[in-house]
Scaffold this motif. Structure first.
Motif, short mmCIF file in Angstrom:
data_model
loop_
_atom_site.label_atom_id
_atom_site.label_comp_id
_atom_site.label_asym_id
_atom_site.label_seq_id
_atom_site.Cartn_x
_atom_site.Cartn_y
_atom_site.Cartn_z
N MET A 134 8.02 4.81 4.99
CA MET A 134 9.46 4.69 4.79
C MET A 134 9.93 3.24 4.62
O MET A 134 10.97 3.01 4.02
CB MET A 134 10.21 5.36 5.93
CG MET A 134 10.08 6.87 5.94
SD MET A 134 11.10 7.63 7.19
CE MET A 134 10.77 9.36 6.88
N ASN A 135 9.19 2.30 5.18
CA ASN A 135 9.58 0.89 4.96
C ASN A 135 8.47 0.08 4.30
O ASN A 135 8.43 -1.14 4.39
CB ASN A 135 10.04 0.23 6.26
CG ASN A 135 8.92 -0.06 7.22
OD1 ASN A 135 7.79 0.41 7.03
ND2 ASN A 135 9.21 -0.85 8.24
N GLY A 136 7.58 0.78 3.61
CA GLY A 136 6.59 0.11 2.78
C GLY A 136 5.39 -0.46 3.50
O GLY A 136 4.62 -1.22 2.91
N LEU A 137 5.18 -0.11 4.77
CA LEU A 137 3.99 -0.60 5.47
C LEU A 137 2.73 0.03 4.87
O LEU A 137 1.67 -0.57 4.89
CB LEU A 137 4.08 -0.27 6.97
CG LEU A 137 5.09 -1.09 7.78
CD1 LEU A 137 5.17 -0.57 9.20
CD2 LEU A 137 4.73 -2.57 7.77
N ILE A 138 2.87 1.24 4.37
CA ILE A 138 1.78 1.93 3.67
C ILE A 138 2.29 2.35 2.30
O ILE A 138 3.43 2.81 2.17
CB ILE A 138 1.31 3.18 4.45
CG1 ILE A 138 0.69 2.78 5.79
CG2 ILE A 138 0.30 3.98 3.63
CD1 ILE A 138 0.25 3.96 6.64
N ARG A 139 1.45 2.17 1.31
CA ARG A 139 1.81 2.59 -0.05
C ARG A 139 1.12 3.92 -0.35
O ARG A 139 -0.07 4.08 -0.09
CB ARG A 139 1.36 1.53 -1.07
CG ARG A 139 1.78 1.85 -2.49
CD ARG A 139 1.52 0.69 -3.40
NE ARG A 139 1.96 0.97 -4.77
CZ ARG A 139 2.03 0.06 -5.72
NH1 ARG A 139 1.71 -1.20 -5.45
NH2 ARG A 139 2.43 0.39 -6.94
N SER B 47 -0.37 8.54 -4.20
CA SER B 47 0.36 9.02 -5.38
C SER B 47 1.73 9.50 -4.95
O SER B 47 1.96 9.78 -3.76
CB SER B 47 -0.40 10.15 -6.08
OG SER B 47 -0.51 11.28 -5.22
N GLY B 48 2.65 9.60 -5.89
CA GLY B 48 4.00 10.03 -5.59
C GLY B 48 4.96 8.85 -5.54
O GLY B 48 4.56 7.68 -5.66
N LYS B 49 6.24 9.15 -5.37
CA LYS B 49 7.29 8.14 -5.38
C LYS B 49 8.14 8.22 -4.12
O LYS B 49 8.37 9.31 -3.58
CB LYS B 49 8.21 8.32 -6.59
CG LYS B 49 7.51 8.25 -7.95
CD LYS B 49 7.08 6.84 -8.28
CE LYS B 49 6.49 6.76 -9.69
NZ LYS B 49 6.04 5.39 -10.03
N ILE B 50 8.62 7.06 -3.68
CA ILE B 50 9.54 6.99 -2.55
C ILE B 50 10.72 6.13 -2.98
O ILE B 50 10.53 5.02 -3.49
CB ILE B 50 8.88 6.38 -1.29
CG1 ILE B 50 7.64 7.18 -0.90
CG2 ILE B 50 9.87 6.34 -0.13
CD1 ILE B 50 6.81 6.54 0.19
N TYR B 51 11.93 6.64 -2.75
CA TYR B 51 13.13 5.93 -3.16
C TYR B 51 14.00 5.57 -1.96
O TYR B 51 14.15 6.37 -1.03
CB TYR B 51 13.96 6.79 -4.13
CG TYR B 51 13.23 7.13 -5.41
CD1 TYR B 51 13.32 6.28 -6.51
CD2 TYR B 51 12.47 8.29 -5.52
CE1 TYR B 51 12.65 6.59 -7.70
CE2 TYR B 51 11.80 8.60 -6.69
CZ TYR B 51 11.89 7.74 -7.78
OH TYR B 51 11.22 8.04 -8.94
N PHE B 52 14.54 4.37 -2.00
CA PHE B 52 15.53 3.95 -1.01
C PHE B 52 16.75 3.49 -1.79
O PHE B 52 16.66 2.56 -2.59
CB PHE B 52 14.98 2.80 -0.15
CG PHE B 52 15.95 2.30 0.89
CD1 PHE B 52 16.26 3.08 2.00
CD2 PHE B 52 16.57 1.06 0.75
CE1 PHE B 52 17.14 2.62 2.96
CE2 PHE B 52 17.46 0.60 1.71
CZ PHE B 52 17.75 1.38 2.81
N THR C 235 7.89 1.97 -4.26
CA THR C 235 6.46 1.90 -4.58
C THR C 235 6.20 1.08 -5.84
O THR C 235 5.04 0.81 -6.18
CB THR C 235 5.87 3.31 -4.76
OG1 THR C 235 6.48 3.94 -5.91
CG2 THR C 235 6.11 4.18 -3.54
N ALA C 236 7.27 0.69 -6.53
CA ALA C 236 7.11 -0.05 -7.78
C ALA C 236 6.62 -1.47 -7.51
O ALA C 236 6.95 -2.08 -6.48
CB ALA C 236 8.44 -0.09 -8.53
N ASP C 237 5.84 -2.01 -8.44
CA ASP C 237 5.37 -3.39 -8.32
C ASP C 237 6.57 -4.34 -8.33
O ASP C 237 7.49 -4.18 -9.13
CB ASP C 237 4.43 -3.74 -9.49
CG ASP C 237 3.12 -2.95 -9.44
OD1 ASP C 237 2.74 -2.55 -8.32
OD2 ASP C 237 2.52 -2.75 -10.51
N GLY C 238 6.53 -5.31 -7.42
CA GLY C 238 7.60 -6.30 -7.39
C GLY C 238 8.76 -5.94 -6.49
O GLY C 238 9.68 -6.75 -6.30
#
Length: 314
Positions: A54-59, A62-67, A73-76
């Motif tokens: 939920m806060n990007g500690l693990i990527r 597969s799949g997408k996570i939106y905040f 999960t996008a680069d950058g």
């Protein structure tokens, strides 16, 4: 309004090794702004892996996570900024305390956010008060405090960043009932005052029944139930098969119902059961009094009916 959204999220540990294991399987759900959610599941079910996404500690594998509709999960994507908005209090957070004083420990997160000294001071004192840490304790070493006080200091350190989402992983683990109640009430009060979103990870059905308005049940890396507490606890058999149990008070009400008492069997909190039982016993008392009065009246009528023939004979 949707704050966090998971779309077909999978996560595999040790990809390509002999230890490969899929921890999350096609996870799909949304977290609404301002909600209070309980996340339950037995050890190894995938709860901790899920919250770390939920806060990007693990990527995700597969799949997408939106905040806020942005793909984290996008680069950058700026993970540092995300972690100030989605704060996680891990299990036994007191072991993560390291500063010289309670004040400095609570201030650590806000300082990293590059806030002004005035704003940092406001947040430290406000948050300390919110979790029951007195002004006198702020200048002390956190290592001089009791276990429950250390726990509250650690929680305050995350709260002081004023995240939009506060995630707590077993925040009452190892505490006595009194200490557990204090912390949960403070979290509830913080949720109400700040209007933030809270996700409470717990093994205690009593805790999630008392505080959460929605429950997610995780088993084998999947979300198997996602509903209001009362609806989730209707699946007693399935929960039992997962190594979980419905609240003890609900079990009691089920037992009373099975033995013929006309009680509300799906009560999920002590307060709810107490109210229902009081109504039952007060109603029973009134019924007993009514029956007693009726019996007395019947006896009186019988005596009078026996007297009347005697009076006629005389």
């Amino acid at each position: 309004m949707s704050l966090i959204q998971f779309e077909n999220v999978n996560y595999i540990y040790g990809v390509g090794t002999t230890f490969e294991k899929q921890a999350l399987k096609n996870i799909c759900f949304t977290v609404e702004s301002g909600s209070f959610i309980g996340l339950i599941g037995h050890t190894g079910s995938g709860k901790s892996t899920l919250i770390q996404h939920m806060n990007g500690l693990i990527r995700p594998t597969s799949g997408k996570i939106y905040f806020h509709d942005e793909d984290i999960t996008a680069d950058g994507y700026k993970k540092k900024e995300l972690r100030s908005k989605v704060g996680i209090v891990f299990q036994y957070p007191e072991y993560q305390i390291f500063e010289e004083t309670v004040y400095k420990d609570i201030a650590f997160g806000p300082k990293n956010m590059r806030l002004s000294e005035h704003e940092i001071d406001r947040r430290v004192r406000q948050t300390a008060a919110a979790v029951g840490i007195s002004e006198e304790l702020l200048g002390k070493s956190p290592f001089e405090l009791s276990g429950g006080e250390k726990r509250r200091v650690a929680i305050a350190g995350v709260m002081a960043m004023e995240p939009e989402v506060l995630i707590l992983d077993e925040p009452t683990a190892g505490l006595d009932p009194k200490g557990r109640g204090i912390i949960l009430e403070q979290i509830k009060e913080y949720h109400r005052n700040m209007g933030c979103t809270v996700l409470l990870v717990s093994h205690s059905m009593e805790d999630v029944a008392q505080y959460a308005s929605r429950i997610l049940v995780v088993n084998g890396g999947k979300i198997v139930f996602d509903d209001k507490p009362r609806k989730v606890f209707e699946h007693e058999k399935e929960l039992h098969e997962m190594g979980l149990a419905i609240p003890q008070v609900t079990q009691l009400m089920h037992r009373l119902k099975s033995e013929g008492y006309p009680v509300f069997e799906n009560a999920i909190t002590v307060q709810e059961a107490r109210k229902n039982l009081l109504m039952y016993f007060q109603g029973k008392k009134k019924q007993d009094c009514k029956s007693k009065d009726q019996n007395n009246q019947d006896q009186k009528s019988q005596i009078e009916s026996r007297r009347k023939p005697e009076e006629k004979t005389v």
